[in-house]
Write an enzyme that holds these catalytic residues in place. Structure first.
Site, PDB file in Angstrom:
ATOM      1  N   ASN A   1      -8.697   9.082 -22.455  1.00  0.00           N
ATOM      2  CA  ASN A   1      -7.768   7.948 -22.418  1.00  0.00           C
ATOM      3  C   ASN A   1      -6.386   8.356 -22.933  1.00  0.00           C
ATOM      4  OD1 ASN A   1      -6.999   5.298 -21.899  1.00  0.00           O
ATOM      5  ND2 ASN A   1      -7.659   4.530 -23.886  1.00  0.00           N
TER       6      ASN A   1
ATOM      7  N   GLU B   1      -8.672  11.773 -17.599  1.00  0.00           N
ATOM      8  CA  GLU B   1      -7.534  10.930 -17.991  1.00  0.00           C
ATOM      9  C   GLU B   1      -6.726  11.606 -19.104  1.00  0.00           C
ATOM     10  OE1 GLU B   1      -6.623   6.150 -18.097  1.00  0.00           O
ATOM     11  OE2 GLU B   1      -8.698   6.819 -18.300  1.00  0.00           O
TER      12      GLU B   1
ATOM     13  N   ASP C   1     -15.934  10.820 -15.406  1.00  0.00           N
ATOM     14  CA  ASP C   1     -15.862   9.370 -15.299  1.00  0.00           C
ATOM     15  C   ASP C   1     -15.948   9.020 -13.818  1.00  0.00           C
ATOM     16  OD1 ASP C   1     -15.260   6.706 -15.297  1.00  0.00           O
ATOM     17  OD2 ASP C   1     -13.407   6.869 -16.454  1.00  0.00           O
TER      18      ASP C   1
ATOM     19  N   ASN D   1     -16.665   6.040 -12.713  1.00  0.00           N
ATOM     20  CA  ASN D   1     -16.175   4.663 -12.557  1.00  0.00           C
ATOM     21  C   ASN D   1     -17.076   3.781 -11.706  1.00  0.00           C
ATOM     22  OD1 ASN D   1     -13.828   3.772 -14.019  1.00  0.00           O
ATOM     23  ND2 ASN D   1     -12.708   5.454 -13.057  1.00  0.00           N
TER      24      ASN D   1
ATOM     25  N   HIS E   1     -13.850   5.646 -24.333  1.00  0.00           N
ATOM     26  CA  HIS E   1     -15.079   6.293 -23.860  1.00  0.00           C
ATOM     27  C   HIS E   1     -15.677   7.116 -24.997  1.00  0.00           C
ATOM     28  CE1 HIS E   1     -14.440   5.824 -19.365  1.00  0.00           C
ATOM     29  NE2 HIS E   1     -13.244   5.503 -19.838  1.00  0.00           N
TER      30      HIS E   1
END
Length: 272
Positions: free
Chosen positions: A10, A36, A160, A162, A263
């Protein structure tokens, strides 16, 4: 034995200021996959560009500044690296990177990938982008498995994704059936990764009856405190490597102040 961890940070610069550096210094993982990252190489904090005990990390930033971005840390020097998966649209979007690791005692050669699949948003162009990515990426997974089988190598795609695959993969599944990340067509696509392409969801295989274990909790409200999470961070592997998985854990922080991302790291140990 080899231990592989995946985590969406993040924003690596933000995570660095909240405790990621200490976590990286303490981890027993041999490979760490990041998603990310949201930073070009020169924007990565200096202490994370060549941390002690690691080979030079590999980063694949997005052409759009401040978005996406994936990376890989490994303690063993890779024999090959690759950014993207041959997609005209997505290879500069900072969403896929892979490395080849040499065989080790009792282990085959392993290709480790870090994936940040688009999150999407129902009824928008972002969802259409996600669907295009999924279509291209599934074709790549099918081709990659055939190629690596011929080379005697295994593949694990960490990251990730998603998408929460099953009802057990998110706490509030009933209220999310029309939301991106739990749409029927997304879940069906992930089923194709397993059933048609032949890949294995390692965490679910080792924890078949467990709710979660969740790996993402919204910063909104008290989602973390109430464990109202989603399992969207996966390690998905070819069958030969999946059969060597000994343990899989989500490194859930002890409390909200201990979080350096929304996360948590997902860690798998493989061994002969």
């Amino acid at each position: 034995m080899i231990t592989i961890t995946t985590v969406n940070v993040n924003g690596l610069r933000a995570a660095s200021g909240k405790g990621f550096d200490a976590w990286l210094a303490a981890t027993g993982a041999d490979v760490v996959c990041l998603q990310e990252v949201r930073a070009d190489h020169e924007q990565v904090p200096a202490q994370l560009r060549a941390p002690e005990g690691w080979a030079r990390p590999l980063f694949a930033p997005a052409s759009a500044k401040g978005r996406a971005g994936v990376g890989l840390y490994t303690r063993v020097e890779p024999t090959r690296s690759q950014v993207g998966f041959g997609s005209t649209e997505f290879d500069e979007s900072g969403r896929y990177i892979e490395i080849d690791l040499p065989p080790a005692e009792g282990l085959p050669g392993i290709t480790v990938a870090s994936l940040y699949l688009p999150s999407g948003e129902t009824g928008t162009a972002r969802q259409e982008e996600k669907e295009r990515f999924m279509a291209e990426f599934l074709a790549y997974l099918v081709a990659a498995r055939k190629r690596l089988e011929a080379e005697g190598r295994e593949l694990v795609v960490c990251g990730d994704w998603n998408i929460a695959h099953r009802e057990a993969d998110l706490r509030n599944w009933k209220t999310n059936q029309k939301n991106a990340g739990f749409l029927p067509e997304e879940r069906a696509w992930l089923s194709r990764v397993f059933d048609e392409a032949g890949y294995v969801d390692i965490v679910r295989t080792l924890h078949p009856d467990e709710l979660g274990p969740y790996s993402w909790w919204s910063y909104r409200g008290r989602a973390f405190d109430n464990d109202a999470g989603w399992r969207i961070d996966y390690q998905i592997a070819t069958p030969g490597l999946a059969a060597l998985a000994k343990s899989a854990v989500v490194e859930r922080p002890v409390d909200h102040p201990s979080r350096w991302s929304d996360h948590a790291p997902v860690t798998v140990t493989f061994g002969a």
